[in-house]
Design a protein around this motif. Structure first.
Motif, PDB file in Angstrom:
ATOM      1  N   ALA A 172       0.825  -1.221   0.000  1.00 24.56           N
ATOM      2  CA  ALA A 172       0.000   0.000   0.000  1.00 24.56           C
ATOM      3  C   ALA A 172       0.857   1.269   0.000  1.00 24.56           C
ATOM      4  N   ASN A 173       2.172   1.098   0.219  1.00 23.14           N
ATOM      5  CA  ASN A 173       3.081   2.249   0.264  1.00 23.14           C
ATOM      6  C   ASN A 173       4.154   2.176  -0.822  1.00 23.14           C
ATOM      7  N   GLY A 174       3.754   1.618  -1.973  1.00 25.67           N
ATOM      8  CA  GLY A 174       4.645   1.598  -3.127  1.00 25.67           C
ATOM      9  C   GLY A 174       5.912   0.790  -2.892  1.00 25.67           C
ATOM     10  N   GLY A 175       5.842  -0.185  -1.979  1.00 24.83           N
ATOM     11  CA  GLY A 175       6.998  -1.040  -1.738  1.00 24.83           C
ATOM     12  C   GLY A 175       8.063  -0.398  -0.862  1.00 24.83           C
ATOM     13  N   ASP A 176       7.744   0.763  -0.260  1.00 24.05           N
ATOM     14  CA  ASP A 176       8.739   1.472   0.559  1.00 24.05           C
ATOM     15  C   ASP A 176       8.517   1.162   2.035  1.00 24.05           C
ATOM     16  N   ILE A 177       9.330   0.264   2.573  1.00 20.07           N
ATOM     17  CA  ILE A 177       9.131  -0.158   3.959  1.00 20.07           C
ATOM     18  C   ILE A 177       9.287   1.021   4.913  1.00 20.07           C
ATOM     19  N   ASP A 178      10.077   2.013   4.541  1.00 18.36           N
ATOM     20  CA  ASP A 178      10.288   3.131   5.460  1.00 18.36           C
ATOM     21  C   ASP A 178       9.060   4.025   5.593  1.00 18.36           C
ATOM     22  N   LYS A 179       8.040   3.755   4.747  1.00 19.28           N
ATOM     23  CA  LYS A 179       6.775   4.478   4.904  1.00 19.28           C
ATOM     24  C   LYS A 179       5.717   3.648   5.642  1.00 19.28           C
ATOM     25  N   THR A 180       6.073   2.438   6.054  1.00 18.70           N
ATOM     26  CA  THR A 180       5.076   1.578   6.702  1.00 18.70           C
ATOM     27  C   THR A 180       4.999   1.841   8.201  1.00 18.70           C
ATOM     28  N   ARG A 181       3.927   1.307   8.794  1.00 20.27           N
ATOM     29  CA  ARG A 181       3.689   1.446  10.234  1.00 20.27           C
ATOM     30  C   ARG A 181       3.711   0.091  10.940  1.00 20.27           C
ATOM     31  N   THR A 182       3.994  -0.974  10.218  1.00 22.76           N
ATOM     32  CA  THR A 182       3.937  -2.311  10.812  1.00 22.76           C
ATOM     33  C   THR A 182       5.316  -2.743  11.286  1.00 22.76           C
ATOM     34  N   VAL A 191      11.639  -6.387  11.976  1.00 19.83           N
ATOM     35  CA  VAL A 191      11.749  -5.709  10.680  1.00 19.83           C
ATOM     36  C   VAL A 191      10.746  -4.567  10.682  1.00 19.83           C
ATOM     37  N   ALA A 192      11.219  -3.363  10.366  1.00 21.11           N
ATOM     38  CA  ALA A 192      10.324  -2.194  10.391  1.00 21.11           C
ATOM     39  C   ALA A 192      10.991  -1.019   9.693  1.00 21.11           C
ATOM     40  N   ALA A 193      10.258   0.083   9.644  1.00 19.98           N
ATOM     41  CA  ALA A 193      10.777   1.332   9.076  1.00 19.98           C
ATOM     42  C   ALA A 193      11.983   1.803   9.890  1.00 19.98           C
ATOM     43  N   ARG A 194      12.908   2.456   9.188  1.00 19.71           N
ATOM     44  CA  ARG A 194      14.160   2.880   9.827  1.00 19.71           C
ATOM     45  C   ARG A 194      13.974   3.748  11.090  1.00 19.71           C
ATOM     46  N   PRO A 195      13.004   4.678  11.124  1.00 16.66           N
ATOM     47  CA  PRO A 195      12.932   5.533  12.325  1.00 16.66           C
ATOM     48  C   PRO A 195      12.741   4.745  13.620  1.00 16.66           C
ATOM     49  N   ILE A 196      12.000   3.638  13.554  1.00 15.61           N
ATOM     50  CA  ILE A 196      11.823   2.878  14.800  1.00 15.61           C
ATOM     51  C   ILE A 196      12.970   1.891  14.992  1.00 15.61           C
ATOM     52  N   ILE A 197      13.527   1.370  13.918  1.00 12.87           N
ATOM     53  CA  ILE A 197      14.682   0.470  14.076  1.00 12.87           C
ATOM     54  C   ILE A 197      15.835   1.225  14.739  1.00 12.87           C
ATOM     55  N   GLU A 198      16.045   2.469  14.352  1.00 17.56           N
ATOM     56  CA  GLU A 198      17.140   3.237  14.963  1.00 17.56           C
ATOM     57  C   GLU A 198      16.957   3.361  16.476  1.00 17.56           C
ATOM     58  N   LYS A 199      15.734   3.589  16.918  1.00 16.46           N
ATOM     59  CA  LYS A 199      15.476   3.667  18.364  1.00 16.46           C
ATOM     60  C   LYS A 199      15.597   2.281  19.006  1.00 16.46           C
ATOM     61  N   LEU A 200      15.176   1.262  18.286  1.00 17.27           N
ATOM     62  CA  LEU A 200      15.274  -0.092  18.838  1.00 17.27           C
ATOM     63  C   LEU A 200      16.738  -0.519  19.009  1.00 17.27           C
ATOM     64  N   VAL A 201      17.598  -0.068  18.111  1.00 18.52           N
ATOM     65  CA  VAL A 201      19.032  -0.381  18.240  1.00 18.52           C
ATOM     66  C   VAL A 201      19.580   0.239  19.527  1.00 18.52           C
ATOM     67  N   LEU A 202      19.164   1.466  19.839  1.00 16.99           N
ATOM     68  CA  LEU A 202      19.593   2.090  21.095  1.00 16.99           C
ATOM     69  C   LEU A 202      19.039   1.330  22.302  1.00 16.99           C
ATOM     70  N   ALA A 210       2.575   8.728   6.028  1.00 17.55           N
ATOM     71  CA  ALA A 210       3.476   7.937   6.860  1.00 17.55           C
ATOM     72  C   ALA A 210       3.268   8.280   8.334  1.00 17.55           C
ATOM     73  N   LEU A 211       3.558   7.317   9.170  1.00 14.87           N
ATOM     74  CA  LEU A 211       3.385   7.484  10.610  1.00 14.87           C
ATOM     75  C   LEU A 211       4.416   8.467  11.156  1.00 14.87           C
ATOM     76  N   ASP A 212       3.967   9.338  12.044  1.00 20.38           N
ATOM     77  CA  ASP A 212       4.893  10.200  12.788  1.00 20.38           C
ATOM     78  C   ASP A 212       5.364   9.406  14.016  1.00 20.38           C
ATOM     79  N   TRP A 213       6.495   8.742  13.865  1.00 23.12           N
ATOM     80  CA  TRP A 213       6.960   7.854  14.933  1.00 23.12           C
ATOM     81  C   TRP A 213       7.216   8.614  16.223  1.00 23.12           C
ATOM     82  N   SER A 214       7.704   9.842  16.098  1.00 21.96           N
ATOM     83  CA  SER A 214       8.049  10.571  17.327  1.00 21.96           C
ATOM     84  C   SER A 214       6.814  10.791  18.194  1.00 21.96           C
TER      85      SER A 214
END
Lengths: 412, 412
Positions: A236-246, A266-277, B3-7
């Protein structure tokens, strides 16, 4: 000096930490005359022991890989394993990059980290009723308010969920929806494609992520599982995982082995970055040797092992269904799982699953998990969860026969 | 859909989650021309690779132990490993039972669990300045208020700590004191016996536990380390660990290997019981295979490996001390560690450790950790941490020579 009053120093969250019925029950497995439908234990005959041994031997025989396997490494996880997961997720309909992946100590750690990252006390978590007990335990440590999804039966409106969250806690809001869409623990049931899409639409309205617990996804008995929620979200987001919410939580626990404690998110980069921390602060990184081992084992044996697990557990599911039909008295209902490790039994009104368990152990030497533990609130006490992955087919027939007799006596 | 606003869905605690300077620096280790005093990385030549390989081979060759090693197990940890730790702790002056022990994924996970169990937002954690960065990261997730221990220099009065905690946060109180008493990260210094006893007395007055991070305890260069705080606490309580207030965090990371991620907590039963529930909700249990392996490896190689580590790192400590004396310009001070992996350098006023690092990498191809990261608050910017466990003696001489030149230029 007087002893410390520990209860005075514990955080408020500890009031929600209770000993798990599952955990206490696991201790029963050591008693050989008990037929156990408790736990969520894979059959050890499926463990690819030789592949694990060969992989570890090869890694430790080479001084370069040995030094790497035993040394500190990055919190994100071993790159070779993340590369394998990229391929695996592509086959699941999810195009992603290694930067969309965090390796965790089983999917349980993924759930803990997601609770930690998303929940302030009083925030609302949406869960099904019943749902996975371990998720309730993981999230409970972050003091959420619960609200109930009814994905297949019709959710409430987004505004109804949002208003209830805001009314319950000043400043509180709905933070995520958690589901086990495939062959769920504890029910064995799957969400339809329509329900998955409806859940994504609800999440979009509420502006929240969806946590997709895919622990049982591979254990499909009748063809391939339905599309992953993250795959639908990507599409639903044109194949761009970084736009997904799952946020997809995977694990090798049910397909290869549980005790290596290797899972992934596996998720969008903004949450993976926080999960790495979160991983870094939580335990620095997962065992490098375990990750390197699982990368090699997955490469050589994942597909074959999944087929073996499907065949073995399909036979046991069939045996369970036949035994339930043959042995259960009138008034007992059960789910017909198309995969996974569990079936869910509804007892006649007035029979409490926890009370039944005490009688089952004492009178019939058979064990299961009372269903009440799987509800965040409003427990349906007249339910039990049956695991069919560990007992063999004759044990299933014998154990369900015993259980049917007992329920017949209790209902009479 | 947008896209979701993760913050908007992250918990308030995430505001305190920052990328670690240590972690970014670990990435530098891959560049071969950099001499790195960063990280806290053991020398891989010490890893008992053959013992690990033999142990894993033996465990996986026997179908009974193989099935056990790869199956789900109890959250407390593998009983054989806990038995070895009972003996190890007895040799440390701590009489305890297997029920006083939780196995963790490295001592880092122990610190995370202790923060989770003890800290509600706004509660006060007492830490030294400087202290272990990883502890600050672990505890930070639970949103504490910080206050500063000055164990060797004289703590404030119990009332002063308690009053400050109550004044800062309505309902808040001091929840624990955290120290690295032996060969500390980052300073390399140890607390005197008198200071250990004074800390226990302070903790008794404040009615709080002491968290004793013993990660470097075994790496003693000049005889045995001073008595563990938990040992002093046991002795003061008639040898009854269940009456003590000290929570001891141990690990194999510095003595055997880091990447198996096996550590442990030893403490009174009331807190171990809660920690077991925390472990269960957090990741179910540590890798059974890793625990069984480390039990065998510890049995056969722990004592010998500790002696090897002491000898190797003692030589490097000596090389570092000689190089600092030879190469540092006037106005630079440093600690003289009697063990561990680190020395702590105080730069002339006005030289910022973080700025120095940028120049060090660009101009001299040498790396270290800026000291500011090790302070909960009131950072002393003119400090750096030097690790001496990974570079060999000639690299130490060369690297410190480069660093001395650079500091000379910057100070001029």
């Amino acid at each position: 000096m007087s002893a410390l009053d520990w209860s005075a120093v514990f955080a408020t969250r500890t009031e929600r930490m209770r000993a798990s019925e599952i955990r206490e029950l696991l201790k029963l497995l050591d008693q050989p005359d008990i037929i156990s439908f408790a736990g969520g234990i894979p059959d050890p005959s499926l463990f690819p022991v030789e592949a694990i041994r060969d992989a570890q031997d090869a890694i430790l025989a080479d001084p370069v890989t040995a030094a790497q396997a035993l040394q500190y490494s990055v919190s994100e996880g071993f790159i070779g394993l993340r590369r394998w997961i990229v391929g695996h997720m592509a086959a699941t309909g999810v195009p992603c990059d290694v930067d969309n992946i965090l390796i965790t100590c089983g999917s349980q750690q993924g759930l803990d980290f997601l609770g930690k990252l998303l929940l302030s006390p009083g925030d609302t978590a949406l869960v099904e009723a019943p749902t996975y007990l371990g998720a309730l335990q993981a999230f409970n440590a972050y003091e959420p308010r619960w609200d109930t999804l009814n994905v297949d039966g019709g959710n409430r409106t987004p505004a109804a969920y949002a208003d209830a969250a805001a009314a319950a806690t000043p400043g509180g809001r709905v933070k995520f929806a958690y589901v086990v869409p495939d062959f769920a623990n504890p029910t064995g049931l799957s969400l339809s494609v329509e329900s998955r899409k409806a859940l994504l639409a609800l999440a979009a309205e509420l502006e929240i992520p969806v946590i997709e617990d895919a622990a049982y996804r591979q254990i499909a008995f009748d063809g391939e599982p339905l599309p992953a929620i993250l795959a639908l979200d990507c599409a639903a987001n044109g194949g761009d995982i970084d736009k997904t919410r799952t946020v997809y939580c995977g694990t090798f626990s049910k397909t290869l082995v549980p005790a290596m404690r290797v899972g992934w998110i596996v998720a969008a980069r903004p949450i993976i970055e926080k999960l790495v921390l979160t991983k870094q602060a939580g335990d620095l990184h997962s065992s490098t040797l375990a990750q390197m081992t699982m990368a090699r084992v997955a490469e050589t044996t994942f597909d074959a092992n999944v087929l073996r697990a499907r065949a073995l557990y399909r036979g046991r599911r069939d045996a369970l269904m036949a035994a339930l039909a043959a042995s259960m008295p009138a008034g007992v209902g059960w789910t017909k799982p198309k995969g996974g490790l569990f079936a869910w039994v509804t007892l006649p009104e007035g029979i409490d699953g926890a009370e039944l368990l005490a009688h089952a152990i004492a009178e019939e030497r058979v064990a299961f998990v009372p269903g009440g533990a799987f509800f965040a609130e409003d427990r349906m006490a007249n339910t039990i969860r049956l695991n069919f992955s560990l007992p063999n087919e004759s044990a299933i027939a014998e154990g369900i026969g015993r259980l049917g007799r007992l329920i017949g006596r209790r209902a009479a």
